[in-house]
Design a protein around this motif. Structure first.
Motif, PDB file in Angstrom:
ATOM      1  N   LEU A 115      -5.548 -12.397  16.694  1.00 33.65           N
ATOM      2  CA  LEU A 115      -4.539 -12.940  15.785  1.00 33.65           C
ATOM      3  C   LEU A 115      -5.178 -13.705  14.632  1.00 33.65           C
ATOM      4  CD1 LEU A 115      -1.334 -13.444  15.555  1.00 33.65           C
ATOM      5  CD2 LEU A 115      -1.946 -15.750  16.232  1.00 33.65           C
ATOM      6  N   SER A 129      -8.252 -13.596  13.655  1.00 31.95           N
ATOM      7  CA  SER A 129      -9.299 -12.755  13.051  1.00 31.95           C
ATOM      8  C   SER A 129     -10.394 -13.532  12.309  1.00 31.95           C
ATOM      9  CB  SER A 129      -8.708 -11.648  12.184  1.00 31.95           C
ATOM     10  OG  SER A 129      -7.745 -12.114  11.302  1.00 31.95           O
ATOM     11  N   ASP A 170      -3.965 -21.182  12.675  1.00 38.69           N
ATOM     12  CA  ASP A 170      -3.748 -20.121  11.691  1.00 38.69           C
ATOM     13  C   ASP A 170      -3.458 -20.726  10.318  1.00 38.69           C
ATOM     14  OD1 ASP A 170      -3.476 -17.384  11.026  1.00 38.69           O
ATOM     15  OD2 ASP A 170      -1.308 -17.566  11.083  1.00 38.69           O
ATOM     16  N   ARG A 171      -2.634 -21.760  10.323  1.00 42.82           N
ATOM     17  CA  ARG A 171      -2.284 -22.436   9.072  1.00 42.82           C
ATOM     18  C   ARG A 171      -3.532 -23.050   8.433  1.00 42.82           C
ATOM     19  NH1 ARG A 171      -0.176 -23.508   4.842  1.00 42.82           N
ATOM     20  NH2 ARG A 171       1.115 -25.288   4.315  1.00 42.82           N
ATOM     21  N   TYR A 204       3.826  -9.979  12.698  1.00 40.44           N
ATOM     22  CA  TYR A 204       4.322 -10.975  13.655  1.00 40.44           C
ATOM     23  C   TYR A 204       5.279 -11.956  12.978  1.00 40.44           C
ATOM     24  CZ  TYR A 204       0.494  -9.596  16.775  1.00 40.44           C
ATOM     25  OH  TYR A 204      -0.346  -8.903  17.580  1.00 40.44           O
ATOM     26  N   GLU A 250      -9.388 -21.077   3.617  1.00 36.81           N
ATOM     27  CA  GLU A 250      -9.775 -19.940   2.773  1.00 36.81           C
ATOM     28  C   GLU A 250      -9.816 -20.344   1.303  1.00 36.81           C
ATOM     29  OE1 GLU A 250      -6.886 -17.028   3.849  1.00 36.81           O
ATOM     30  OE2 GLU A 250      -8.065 -16.275   5.543  1.00 36.81           O
ATOM     31  N   LYS A 251      -9.023 -21.358   0.952  1.00 35.66           N
ATOM     32  CA  LYS A 251      -8.973 -21.798  -0.445  1.00 35.66           C
ATOM     33  C   LYS A 251     -10.134 -22.734  -0.775  1.00 35.66           C
ATOM     34  CE  LYS A 251      -3.949 -21.660  -0.702  1.00 35.66           C
ATOM     35  NZ  LYS A 251      -3.275 -22.356   0.406  1.00 35.66           N
ATOM     36  N   ILE A 254      -4.812 -11.268   5.116  1.00 38.50           N
ATOM     37  CA  ILE A 254      -4.063 -11.691   6.297  1.00 38.50           C
ATOM     38  C   ILE A 254      -3.100 -12.769   5.824  1.00 38.50           C
ATOM     39  CG2 ILE A 254      -4.182 -12.811   8.557  1.00 38.50           C
ATOM     40  CD1 ILE A 254      -6.973 -11.636   8.855  1.00 38.50           C
ATOM     41  N   VAL A 255      -1.822 -12.533   5.980  1.00 36.50           N
ATOM     42  CA  VAL A 255      -0.842 -13.540   5.580  1.00 36.50           C
ATOM     43  C   VAL A 255      -0.675 -14.479   6.767  1.00 36.50           C
ATOM     44  CG1 VAL A 255       1.484 -13.955   4.734  1.00 36.50           C
ATOM     45  CG2 VAL A 255       0.269 -11.888   4.056  1.00 36.50           C
ATOM     46  N   ARG A 256      -1.250 -15.663   6.642  1.00 38.40           N
ATOM     47  CA  ARG A 256      -1.272 -16.614   7.762  1.00 38.40           C
ATOM     48  C   ARG A 256      -0.070 -17.535   7.730  1.00 38.40           C
ATOM     49  NH1 ARG A 256      -6.172 -16.401  10.256  1.00 38.40           N
ATOM     50  NH2 ARG A 256      -7.872 -15.443   9.094  1.00 38.40           N
ATOM     51  N   SER A 257       0.065 -18.293   8.798  1.00 39.33           N
ATOM     52  CA  SER A 257       1.163 -19.259   8.919  1.00 39.33           C
ATOM     53  C   SER A 257       1.249 -20.122   7.665  1.00 39.33           C
ATOM     54  CB  SER A 257       0.903 -20.130  10.137  1.00 39.33           C
ATOM     55  OG  SER A 257       1.906 -21.089  10.251  1.00 39.33           O
ATOM     56  N   GLY A 258       2.451 -20.233   7.114  1.00 42.42           N
ATOM     57  CA  GLY A 258       2.639 -21.090   5.948  1.00 42.42           C
ATOM     58  C   GLY A 258       2.395 -20.391   4.626  1.00 42.42           C
ATOM     59  N   GLN A 259       1.905 -19.134   4.672  1.00 43.27           N
ATOM     60  CA  GLN A 259       1.648 -18.429   3.421  1.00 43.27           C
ATOM     61  C   GLN A 259       2.780 -17.450   3.129  1.00 43.27           C
ATOM     62  OE1 GLN A 259      -2.252 -16.774   4.260  1.00 43.27           O
ATOM     63  NE2 GLN A 259      -3.245 -18.558   3.353  1.00 43.27           N
ATOM     64  N   ASN A 319       0.859 -12.966  10.200  1.00 47.45           N
ATOM     65  CA  ASN A 319       0.848 -13.781  11.411  1.00 47.45           C
ATOM     66  C   ASN A 319       2.147 -14.563  11.561  1.00 47.45           C
ATOM     67  OD1 ASN A 319      -1.634 -12.887  12.168  1.00 47.45           O
ATOM     68  ND2 ASN A 319      -2.738 -14.738  11.606  1.00 47.45           N
ATOM     69  N   PRO A 320       2.423 -15.073  12.760  1.00 48.19           N
ATOM     70  CA  PRO A 320       3.643 -15.864  12.947  1.00 48.19           C
ATOM     71  C   PRO A 320       3.668 -17.015  11.940  1.00 48.19           C
ATOM     72  CG  PRO A 320       2.549 -15.500  15.040  1.00 48.19           C
ATOM     73  CD  PRO A 320       1.631 -14.983  13.996  1.00 48.19           C
ATOM     74  N   ARG A 354      -0.821 -21.499  16.259  1.00 50.58           N
ATOM     75  CA  ARG A 354      -0.094 -21.457  14.981  1.00 50.58           C
ATOM     76  C   ARG A 354      -0.734 -22.394  13.961  1.00 50.58           C
ATOM     77  NH1 ARG A 354       2.307 -18.238  17.225  1.00 50.58           N
ATOM     78  NH2 ARG A 354       4.538 -17.894  17.542  1.00 50.58           N
ATOM     79  N   ASP A 376      -2.665  -8.272   8.461  1.00 50.96           N
ATOM     80  CA  ASP A 376      -1.595  -8.718   9.347  1.00 50.96           C
ATOM     81  C   ASP A 376      -0.672  -9.728   8.664  1.00 50.96           C
ATOM     82  OD1 ASP A 376      -2.967  -7.250  11.208  1.00 50.96           O
ATOM     83  OD2 ASP A 376      -3.923  -8.985  12.153  1.00 50.96           O
ATOM     84  N   GLY A 407      -5.801 -20.557   6.882  1.00 56.68           N
ATOM     85  CA  GLY A 407      -5.253 -20.182   5.576  1.00 56.68           C
ATOM     86  C   GLY A 407      -5.627 -21.195   4.505  1.00 56.68           C
TER      87      GLY A 407
END
Lengths: 228, 266
Positions: free
Chosen positions: B194, B196, B153-154, A147, B160-161, A109-114, A129-130, B150, A127, B157
Motif C-alpha cells: 500500500l 510502496s 501514507d499521508r 482504494y 515527497e514534497k 501514487i495518490v496518497r491519503s490527503g492528496q 490509497n485510502p 493511513r 494507486d 505524501g
C-alpha cells in the motif's frame, strides 16, 4: 430570378430531408432565399411534421445566426430541425473539445490527503490509497489499485465510467451519483468498472467487458465531435 | 559532512522516539558518531528514554534564542562515546523554533557528527515542518493498524514534497505475531504494498522495550532481545549493509533464531 444561383437547396437524401445552404454567399442573402422558399411551400395544417438536416458546408454560424435560422425554419413550416451540420468550428471550441476528450496519463501514487484533478479523461498509472481522491470531467482509468475515492464525469457527464485494475474504493462518484463501500469487510474486484445503470438509477460495478455493449462512445474522440 | 535523518510517523504513539533512541544507539555502537535531536518541544521524551533527563541544562530553544552555543547544549551519552543528544524544551511550544533555525542547527551539527537523527513530533503542523526542515533522508514509522498506516501514507505524501536525497524508508513497529497469524493484524506485505516505499526494518512488539525505556536504557544496548536485534539490523541497513528481515516466527527458540541470524550474516 431564375438566372440567379440557388443559394438554398432542399433535397431528399438517405438521411431524410436535407437543406443545403450555399457557403459562399452572405448569411443575409441565404436567409432571404430560405424565407422565400419556405413561403413558397406554405404547408397545410394537416401535413405531417418533417425532420430536416441543415447542411452548412464550410460556413460557421454565430449563436445569433443559428437562432435566426431556427426561427425561420420553425416559423410557419412543418419542419423539425434534426441537426445543423457545419464542417468548421471555432479554434476555441476545438481546443475545448480536445481538452475535454483527451486522455491525460499521470504516473503517481495518490496518497491519503492528496487530490488529483483532471479535465478530460484520466489514466492513472499508480494507486489511489485510502483517503486519496481523483476527480476528472471524463472517464477515470486506473492502472493500479483504487482504494480511495474516484469521481468521474465531475462536470455532470453521467455516461462517464471508472475502471481499475483492482478496486476496493471507499466511494465511487459519477456525475451527481455517489456509492460507497459496504460497511462489512469485503474483498475488492479485479478488472472491473463502475458506471451508472439508468434502470436501477444507481452506480453499479460490473466486468469491464460490459463497456463494449453499454458505453461504445468511450472509444472515440471523433465520435464525441460528431455528437457535439 | 554528516547526514540528517528525520524519524516521523504522523500518528502519535507508534514509537518514533523509541526508534530514534534505539537506532541512534545502535549506530553509535557500530562506531559512528551520532547526534539525536528531540524536536517535540513541550512534550519531550527522548531524554527520558536515553536516561539523561537529569543532565539537561540547555535545550534547543536556548540554542535558537542565542542563550548558548549548540555544543554546550549537547548531552554526551553516559554509556557510549560519540553519542549525543540535543534535548527539546519542556516549557515552550512548537512555535519557539522555525524551520530555518532548525536547518541552521542541523547543518552546524553535520560538521561534527556522521549521523543526525531527528525525532519528529506527532502531527503535520509546525512541529513536523521544523523537524523535516534540515533532513536529508526520512524514516517513516508505522504499526500494523489501519489508522497508523493511513497517517503514514499521508506523511509519505508530504515528505515527497520535501527536498530529500531519496524516498523515505519504512519501519513497521510493534508487530504482534499471534495477531498477524490469526489475520487480526494487517500483514507486513500488505502495508508495504500500500505505502510502496522500501521497508528498512520490522520490530516485534516486545515487553522488554517498555522495561528498557522506563530504565532509561535503550533496548539496543541489550544484546539478546528480539527488538534489540531488529534495531541493530535497521542501523546496519542505514549504513548500507544488506541484512535480511527477521523471521516473524516465534515458535522457534531464541537460540535457534540467534544462530540463524548469525548464520545469515556470514
Amino acid at each position: 430570378m431564375s438566372n440567379k444561383k440557388q443559394l438554398v437547396t432542399i433535397k431528399g437524401t438517405k438521411e431524410g430531408l436535407s437543406i443545403f445552404i450555399d457557403e459562399a454567399c452572405s448569411f443575409e442573402e441565404a436567409m432571404a432565399d430560405l424565407q422565400e422558399k419556405i413561403n413558397a411551400i406554405r404547408p397545410k395544417e394537416y401535413e405531417p411534421i418533417v425532420s430536416v438536416h441543415v447542411k452548412l458546408g464550410n460556413r460557421y454560424l454565430l449563436e445569433s445566426q443559428e437562432k435566426e435560422l431556427r426561427e425561420i425554419l420553425n416559423h410557419k413550416s412543418r419542419f423539425y430541425i434534426e441537426s445543423i451540420n457545419s464542417n468548421v468550428i471555432l479554434k476555441e471550441d476545438a481546443l475545448k473539445w480536445k481538452e475535454n476528450s483527451e486522455i491525460k496519463a499521470v504516473r503517481k501514487i495518490v496518497r491519503s490527503g492528496q487530490v488529483l484533478e483532471i479535465t478530460g479523461d484520466l489514466l492513472l498509472i499508480g494507486d489511489v490509497n485510502p483517503g486519496g481522491k481523483v476527480v476528472s470531467t471524463g472517464n477515470v482509468y486506473i492502472l493500479g489499485n483504487l482504494y480511495g475515492i474516484a469521481h468521474a464525469g465531475a462536470a455532470g457527464d453521467r455516461k462517464a465510467i471508472i475502471a481499475a485494475s483492482y478496486m476496493k474504493p471507499t466511494q465511487l462518484r459519477i456525475a451527481d451519483y455517489i456509492s460507497r463501500a459496504p460497511d462489512y469487510e469485503s474483498d475488492g474486484v479485479y478488472m472491473e468498472c463502475g458506471l451508472i445503470d439508468e434502470e436501477q438509477d444507481k452506480i453499479v460495478i460490473d466486468r469491464i467487458q460490459v463497456l463494449s455493449r453499454n458505453r461504445r462512445e468511450i472509444s472515440g474522440f471523433e465520435r464525441r465531435i460528431l455528437n457535439g | 559532512m554528516g547526514e540528517a535523518i528525520v524519524i516521523t510517523s504522523g500518528k502519535g504513539g507508534v514509537g518514533k522516539t523509541t526508534t530514534t533512541a534505539n537506532v541512534g544507539t545502535a549506530l553509535a555502537m557500530f562506531g559512528k558518531s551520532v547526534c539525536l535531536i528531540d524536536t517535540d518541544i513541550g512534550l519531550r521524551n527522548l531524554d527520558v528514554i536515553m536516561g539523561v533527563e537529569n543532565r539537561i541544562i540547555y535545550d534547543i530553544v536556548d540554542v535558537v534564542e542565542g542563550r548558548c552555543k549548540v555544543r554546550s547544549a549537547l548531552i554526551k551519552d553516559k554509556r557510549i562515546e560519540h553519542l549525543a543528544l540535543l534535548p527539546a524544551a519542556q516549557t515552550s511550544d512548537k512555535t519557539a523554533i522555525t524551520p530555518e533555525s532548525m536547518k541552521e542547527i542541523v547543518d552546524d551539527l553535520k560538521q561534527d557528527y556522521e549521523f543526525i537523527l531527528i525525532d519528529c513530533p506527532a502531527g503535520i503542523e509546525q512541529g513536523y515542518q521544523n523537524a523535516v526542515a534540515g533532513a536529508d533522508r526520512a524514516i517513516v514509522v508505522t504499526t500494523p493498524e489501519k489508522s497508523s498506516v493511513r497517517d503514514a501514507d499521508r506523511i509519505i505524501g508530504l515528505l515527497e514534497k520535501e527536498d530529500l536525497t531519496e524516498p523515505p524508508k519504512l519501519i513497521i513497529n510493534r508487530i504482534r505475531n499471534h495477531m498477524v497469524k490469526n489475520g487480526d493484524m494487517i500483514d507486513v506485505d500488505d502495508i508495504v504494498q500500500l505505502l510502496s516505499i522500501d521497508l528498512i526494518g520490522i520490530v516485534m512488539d516486545d515487553d522488554e522495550v517498555i522495561k528498557a525505556s522506563n530504565n532509561g536504557e535503550p533496548i539496543a544496548l541489550n544484546s539478546s532481545s528480539k527488538a534489540s536485534i531488529a534495531y541493530r539490523n535497521i542501523a546496519r541497513r542505514i549504513l548500507g549493509e544488506n541484512v535480511p528481515l527477521q523471521s516473524l516466527d516465534t515458535e522457534k527458540s531464541m537460540f535457534y533464531k540467534m544462530k540463524k541470524f548469525f548464520g545469515i550474516r556470514s
